[in-house]
Design a protein around this motif. Structure first.
Motif, PDB file in Angstrom:
ATOM      1  N   ILE A 149      28.792  17.874  -7.614  1.00 23.19           N
ATOM      2  CA  ILE A 149      29.638  18.763  -8.395  1.00 23.19           C
ATOM      3  C   ILE A 149      28.778  19.713  -9.252  1.00 23.19           C
ATOM      4  O   ILE A 149      27.732  19.314  -9.765  1.00 23.19           O
ATOM      5  CB  ILE A 149      30.594  17.909  -9.243  1.00 23.19           C
ATOM      6  CG1 ILE A 149      31.781  18.714  -9.702  1.00 23.19           C
ATOM      7  CG2 ILE A 149      29.894  17.238 -10.415  1.00 23.19           C
ATOM      8  CD1 ILE A 149      33.009  17.839  -9.894  1.00 23.19           C
ATOM      9  N   ASP A 150      29.169  20.983  -9.308  1.00 20.26           N
ATOM     10  CA  ASP A 150      28.489  21.993 -10.124  1.00 20.26           C
ATOM     11  C   ASP A 150      27.131  22.462  -9.615  1.00 20.26           C
ATOM     12  O   ASP A 150      26.410  23.143 -10.339  1.00 20.26           O
ATOM     13  CB  ASP A 150      28.310  21.520 -11.581  1.00 20.26           C
ATOM     14  CG  ASP A 150      29.543  21.844 -12.398  1.00 20.26           C
ATOM     15  OD1 ASP A 150      30.396  22.587 -11.886  1.00 20.26           O
ATOM     16  OD2 ASP A 150      29.635  21.352 -13.531  1.00 20.26           O
ATOM     17  N   HIS A 151      26.760  22.078  -8.416  1.00 23.60           N
ATOM     18  CA  HIS A 151      25.474  22.547  -7.913  1.00 23.60           C
ATOM     19  C   HIS A 151      25.563  23.953  -7.309  1.00 23.60           C
ATOM     20  O   HIS A 151      24.575  24.490  -6.851  1.00 23.60           O
ATOM     21  CB  HIS A 151      24.863  21.539  -6.930  1.00 23.60           C
ATOM     22  CG  HIS A 151      24.202  20.390  -7.636  1.00 23.60           C
ATOM     23  ND1 HIS A 151      23.269  19.579  -7.054  1.00 23.60           N
ATOM     24  CD2 HIS A 151      24.342  19.940  -8.905  1.00 23.60           C
ATOM     25  CE1 HIS A 151      22.863  18.672  -7.937  1.00 23.60           C
ATOM     26  NE2 HIS A 151      23.514  18.859  -9.052  1.00 23.60           N
ATOM     27  N   GLY A 152      26.800  24.502  -7.328  1.00 27.58           N
ATOM     28  CA  GLY A 152      26.925  25.930  -6.989  1.00 27.58           C
ATOM     29  C   GLY A 152      27.489  26.223  -5.615  1.00 27.58           C
ATOM     30  O   GLY A 152      27.302  27.316  -5.082  1.00 27.58           O
ATOM     31  N   LYS A 153      28.228  25.259  -5.097  1.00 29.56           N
ATOM     32  CA  LYS A 153      28.795  25.406  -3.752  1.00 29.56           C
ATOM     33  C   LYS A 153      29.740  26.603  -3.648  1.00 29.56           C
ATOM     34  O   LYS A 153      29.603  27.436  -2.749  1.00 29.56           O
ATOM     35  CB  LYS A 153      29.561  24.112  -3.457  1.00 29.56           C
ATOM     36  CG  LYS A 153      29.829  23.841  -2.042  1.00 29.56           C
ATOM     37  CD  LYS A 153      30.554  22.509  -1.961  1.00 29.56           C
ATOM     38  CE  LYS A 153      31.795  22.586  -2.825  1.00 29.56           C
ATOM     39  NZ  LYS A 153      32.361  21.323  -3.186  1.00 29.56           N
ATOM     40  N   SER A 154      30.685  26.706  -4.564  1.00 30.83           N
ATOM     41  CA  SER A 154      31.681  27.785  -4.471  1.00 30.83           C
ATOM     42  C   SER A 154      31.045  29.151  -4.656  1.00 30.83           C
ATOM     43  O   SER A 154      31.390  30.106  -3.967  1.00 30.83           O
ATOM     44  CB  SER A 154      32.774  27.602  -5.518  1.00 30.83           C
ATOM     45  OG  SER A 154      33.305  26.321  -5.418  1.00 30.83           O
ATOM     46  N   THR A 155      30.113  29.248  -5.575  1.00 31.90           N
ATOM     47  CA  THR A 155      29.445  30.524  -5.808  1.00 31.90           C
ATOM     48  C   THR A 155      28.715  30.966  -4.542  1.00 31.90           C
ATOM     49  O   THR A 155      28.775  32.122  -4.133  1.00 31.90           O
ATOM     50  CB  THR A 155      28.437  30.384  -6.973  1.00 31.90           C
ATOM     51  OG1 THR A 155      29.114  29.796  -8.077  1.00 31.90           O
ATOM     52  CG2 THR A 155      27.867  31.720  -7.380  1.00 31.90           C
ATOM     53  N   GLY A 187      37.093  24.810 -12.971  1.00 33.38           N
ATOM     54  CA  GLY A 187      35.840  25.140 -12.303  1.00 33.38           C
ATOM     55  C   GLY A 187      35.445  24.120 -11.261  1.00 33.38           C
ATOM     56  O   GLY A 187      34.280  23.854 -11.035  1.00 33.38           O
ATOM     57  N   THR A 206      36.458  22.494  -7.211  1.00 30.78           N
ATOM     58  CA  THR A 206      37.240  22.652  -6.008  1.00 30.78           C
ATOM     59  C   THR A 206      38.051  21.382  -5.796  1.00 30.78           C
ATOM     60  O   THR A 206      37.500  20.308  -5.707  1.00 30.78           O
ATOM     61  CB  THR A 206      36.303  22.862  -4.815  1.00 30.78           C
ATOM     62  OG1 THR A 206      35.420  23.910  -5.167  1.00 30.78           O
ATOM     63  CG2 THR A 206      37.052  23.233  -3.577  1.00 30.78           C
ATOM     64  N   GLY A 228      34.143  18.332  -4.273  1.00 33.32           N
ATOM     65  CA  GLY A 228      32.955  17.553  -4.626  1.00 33.32           C
ATOM     66  C   GLY A 228      33.247  16.261  -5.373  1.00 33.32           C
ATOM     67  O   GLY A 228      32.388  15.416  -5.501  1.00 33.32           O
ATOM     68  N   ASN A 252      19.325  25.571  -4.490  1.00 31.65           N
ATOM     69  CA  ASN A 252      20.087  26.650  -5.110  1.00 31.65           C
ATOM     70  C   ASN A 252      19.663  26.841  -6.576  1.00 31.65           C
ATOM     71  O   ASN A 252      18.966  26.002  -7.133  1.00 31.65           O
ATOM     72  CB  ASN A 252      21.582  26.298  -5.016  1.00 31.65           C
ATOM     73  CG  ASN A 252      22.463  27.468  -5.356  1.00 31.65           C
ATOM     74  OD1 ASN A 252      22.089  28.615  -5.153  1.00 31.65           O
ATOM     75  ND2 ASN A 252      23.643  27.183  -5.885  1.00 31.65           N
ATOM     76  N   LYS A 253      20.103  27.923  -7.151  1.00 34.34           N
ATOM     77  CA  LYS A 253      19.849  28.243  -8.567  1.00 34.34           C
ATOM     78  C   LYS A 253      18.356  28.397  -8.858  1.00 34.34           C
ATOM     79  O   LYS A 253      17.908  28.028  -9.953  1.00 34.34           O
ATOM     80  CB  LYS A 253      20.449  27.175  -9.501  1.00 34.34           C
ATOM     81  CG  LYS A 253      21.942  26.913  -9.281  1.00 34.34           C
ATOM     82  CD  LYS A 253      22.558  26.225 -10.480  1.00 34.34           C
ATOM     83  CE  LYS A 253      23.972  25.756 -10.174  1.00 34.34           C
ATOM     84  NZ  LYS A 253      24.633  25.118 -11.314  1.00 34.34           N
ATOM     85  N   ASP A 264      16.934  30.921  -9.547  1.00 34.75           N
ATOM     86  CA  ASP A 264      16.755  31.924 -10.602  1.00 34.75           C
ATOM     87  C   ASP A 264      16.651  31.301 -11.989  1.00 34.75           C
ATOM     88  O   ASP A 264      16.165  31.918 -12.929  1.00 34.75           O
ATOM     89  CB  ASP A 264      17.947  32.887 -10.583  1.00 34.75           C
ATOM     90  CG  ASP A 264      19.249  32.165 -10.856  1.00 34.75           C
ATOM     91  OD1 ASP A 264      19.816  32.349 -11.936  1.00 34.75           O
ATOM     92  OD2 ASP A 264      19.697  31.374 -10.001  1.00 34.75           O
ATOM     93  N   SER A 269      19.734  31.558  -4.439  1.00 36.92           N
ATOM     94  CA  SER A 269      20.467  31.627  -5.695  1.00 36.92           C
ATOM     95  C   SER A 269      21.792  32.305  -5.398  1.00 36.92           C
ATOM     96  O   SER A 269      21.827  33.486  -5.031  1.00 36.92           O
ATOM     97  CB  SER A 269      19.683  32.439  -6.735  1.00 36.92           C
ATOM     98  OG  SER A 269      20.585  32.878  -7.734  1.00 36.92           O
ATOM     99  N   GLY A 270      22.852  31.555  -5.533  1.00 29.62           N
ATOM    100  CA  GLY A 270      24.179  32.124  -5.309  1.00 29.62           C
ATOM    101  C   GLY A 270      24.463  33.204  -6.326  1.00 29.62           C
ATOM    102  O   GLY A 270      25.055  34.238  -6.029  1.00 29.62           O
ATOM    103  N   LYS A 271      23.973  32.976  -7.523  1.00 30.55           N
ATOM    104  CA  LYS A 271      24.249  33.919  -8.595  1.00 30.55           C
ATOM    105  C   LYS A 271      23.576  35.255  -8.343  1.00 30.55           C
ATOM    106  O   LYS A 271      24.197  36.309  -8.471  1.00 30.55           O
ATOM    107  CB  LYS A 271      23.763  33.314  -9.905  1.00 30.55           C
ATOM    108  CG  LYS A 271      24.236  34.056 -11.106  1.00 30.55           C
ATOM    109  CD  LYS A 271      24.030  33.217 -12.342  1.00 30.55           C
ATOM    110  CE  LYS A 271      24.439  33.993 -13.569  1.00 30.55           C
ATOM    111  NZ  LYS A 271      23.909  33.353 -14.768  1.00 30.55           N
TER     112      LYS A 271
END
Ligand code: GTP
Length: 597
Positions: free
Chosen positions: A15-21, A53, A55, A81, A132-133, A135, A163-165
């Motif tokens: 959870i929160d590792h940036g899947k949706s982004t 925030g 899914t 997640g 991911n991330k 950045d 980096s999804g962001k």
């Protein structure tokens, strides 16, 4: 469509590792969505999902991607997640040939990274690890890459940095999907064999079924059958999933699509079920179908007893679109008519309560959540105990059994001591301890589910300063010395405050619960005695002193507007209060057991 040009993949992550982004970026890069259509976290289209925030439900979407001059169809299946929804994750995974394993480069591997990875490996998926991330200033791609290599046995070159962001590495990910995820196999001419991996409730069109075809071909208008439920339908509309649905006349093996056939009730559609033709059915169903079972049970009651019928109507509507919610009417001596509900987990329970309030404008009281115990009766049969009131008389049963889970906790090595101590307090037994790296440890425990249901996760986060993640799975029932602890207010038993607890903890529990209730039950014009008892034996007592002054006494001089204001204020405060005998009990009191220390 040529099967060689199809790739079905999902994204798995803690959870929160940036899947949706990251999913959003893939859609943008492939022009699946226009800038105008783009909203953050596009796939999370339920309001609640966006606000929290996270899914909640999986969704699927098709993208087109040109690679070396050829057009590829990439079907992305999004997965939830949270541990409450792990069965859905497993079905989404079963619909794919590959998975992007997203790991936050500043956090490293967490409990759900591992549990989802195992699920994916169990289904022979090709794993594409993505850090991911990158950045983030705190990102440690090299350290985390080591962890990942160790865990899945891949090479450094196999890992994609992203980096999804910032939109870094997006094309590399898409290239890797085409190059590394195997094309689907299957026979277009064989009898239809498709698996339902999700369903979406649409109040206007009925239930939209999302499926993956393993073999055969489905045409619009075909007579089809859901194998496990045995129900037959006509395929009124089939199609592929873009941002909008795109109706088709035909879908073939290897593909992912949606089906609409006038189904009005979510319960008729079971995730994991096999779809086939009525006339020429397939001989095998898709493996791994399970009826999802609720893990957590609680009572839901209207605050105003007169709202019962309205609550029933709301629950029925909710159930239309949430097949995992189960309930039956229940009567409580203290709260009157209500419902005993089964949920997938605590998050699911919170979501249902919130939806009842937001979508149906109901004000409800939720009682102490519990799990499903069972009693081995004298005649060797089992009686199900979903609520304290189901507990049979002591002379009628031999013993009580409770559900146990295998809990896996990943934490920094500094916190191993406190984590083990917490788990022991929760009646856990340590089974294994593995160092993932020199300072990250995976601990495995056997633990009673009921201990996890309560505030375990919050505690775990607190003692580890946030550096711990948890995942668990049910392993079965074990005999336990459980007793029913009752609570009385002014001598009246309040059944909705009863709980099933372990005998060794009952005394402490009763004492703390009485103390907590004393804080929560508002003072009234008379004294209120709060008692906890096992059977007829009172084990703890507290007293709420009587209120001396009348609140309205302050409003001297007949200032009616002031008086009204004060009464209004009181009324608001009362919103979530229930009158139990002559005592007013606030909602927090029914949940007090969750916060006993
Ligand atoms: P669930 O759906 O709840 O499992 O979460 P998720 O894995 O989909 O994560 P989500 O995409 O919602 O991202 C979680 C948080 O991380 C959000 O606050 C994002 O803005 C942030 N985030 C996502 N990707 C990146 C990234 O590449 N860099 C940085 N710095 N933050 C990111």
């Amino acid at each position: 469509m040529n099967m060689d040009k199809i790739r079905n993949f999902c994204i798995i992550a803690h959870i929160d590792h940036g899947k949706s982004t990251l999913a959003d970026r893939l859609l943008q890069f492939t022009n699946t969505v226009t800038e105008r259509e783009m909203q953050d976290q596009l796939l999370d289209n339920m309001d609640l999902e966006r606000e929290r925030g996270i899914t909640i439900k999986s969704h699927a979407i098709q993208m087109n991607f040109p690679y070396k001059g050829e057009e590829y169809t990439l079907n992305l299946i999004d997965t939830p997640g949270h541990v409450d929804f792990s069965y859905e994750v497993s079905r989404s995974i079963a619909a794919c040939e590959g998975a992007l394993l997203i790991v936050d480069a500043s956090q490293g591997i967490e409990a759900q990274t591992i549990s989802n990875l195992y699920l994916a490996i169990g289904h022979d998926l090709e794993i594409i690890p993505v850090l991911n991330k990158i950045d983030l200033p705190g990102a440690q791609p090299e350290v985390v890459a080591e962890e990942v290599m160790e865990m899945i046995g891949c090479d450094r070159e196999d890992i994609v940095l992203a980096s999804g962001k910032e939109g870094i590495g997006i094309e590399d990910i898409l290239n890797a999907v085409v190059e590394r995820v195997p094309a689907p196999k299957g026979e277009v001419e064989a009898p239809l064999q498709a698996m339902i991996f999700d369903s979406v409730y649409n109040p206007f069109r009925g239930v939209e079924v999302l499926f993956r075809i393993f073999n055969g071909t489905i045409n619009k208008g075909d007579k089809i059958k859901f194998v496990n439920t045995g129900r037959e339908y006509e395929a009124d509309e089939i199609g592929i999933l873009g941002i909008q649905q795109k109706p088709q006349n035909e879908l073939q093996a290897g593909n992912v699509g949606y089906l609409i056939s006038g189904i009005k009730v979510a319960k008729e559609v079971k995730v994991g079920d096999t779809i086939t033709h009525v006339k020429r059915p397939c001989s095998n169903t898709v493996q791994g179908f399970e009826n999802v079972k609720p893990m957590v049970f609680a009572g839901i009651y209207p605050v105003e007893t007169t709202d019962f019928e309205e609550l029933r109507a709301s629950m029925e509507k909710l159930q239309l679109n949430d097949a995992s919610l189960v309930w039956e009417p229940e009567t409580s001596a203290a709260l009157g008519f209500g419902f005993r509900c089964g949920f997938l987990g605590m998050l699911h329970m919170e979501i249902i309560q919130e939806r009842l309030e937001r979508e149906f404008d109901m004000t409800v009281i939720t009682t102490v959540p519990s799990v499903q115990f069972r009693a081995l009766m004298n005649d060797e049969t089992y009686a199900v105990v979903n609520a304290p009131s189901d507990m049979p008389e002591p002379n009628l049963f031999k013993h009580i059994e409770e559900p146990f889970v295998k809990a896996s906790i990943i934490t920094a090595s500094d916190y191993v001591g406190p984590v083990i101590q917490l788990c022991m307090e929760k009646r856990g037994q340590i089974k294994n301890q593995v160092y993932l790296t020199s300072d990250r440890v995976e601990l495995t425990f056997d633990m009673p589910l009921v201990e996890i249901v309560f505030d375990f996760f919050d505690k775990l986060k607190t003692i580890s300063r946030g550096y711990a993640s948890l995942d668990y799975e049910l392993i079965g029932f074990k005999q336990s010395n459980m007793v029913r602890l009752d609570v009385m207010l002014n001598g009246e038993p309040v059944d909705a405050l009863s709980a099933i607890v372990h005998r060794d903890k009952a005394y402490e529990w009763g004492k703390r619960l009485c103390e907590k209730l004393k804080e929560l039950v508002p003072r009234q014009m008379f004294e209120i005695a709060i008692q906890a008892a096992i059977g007829t034996k009172v084990i703890a007592r507290e007293t709420v002193k009587a209120l001396r002054k009348n609140v309205l006494a302050k409003c001297y001089g007949g200032d009616i507007s002031r008086k009204r204001k004060l009464l209004d204020k009181q009324k608001k405060g009362k919103k979530r209060m229930r009158q139990v005998g002559n005592v007013e009990v606030p909602q927090e009191a029914f949940m007090a057991v969750l916060k006993l220390d």
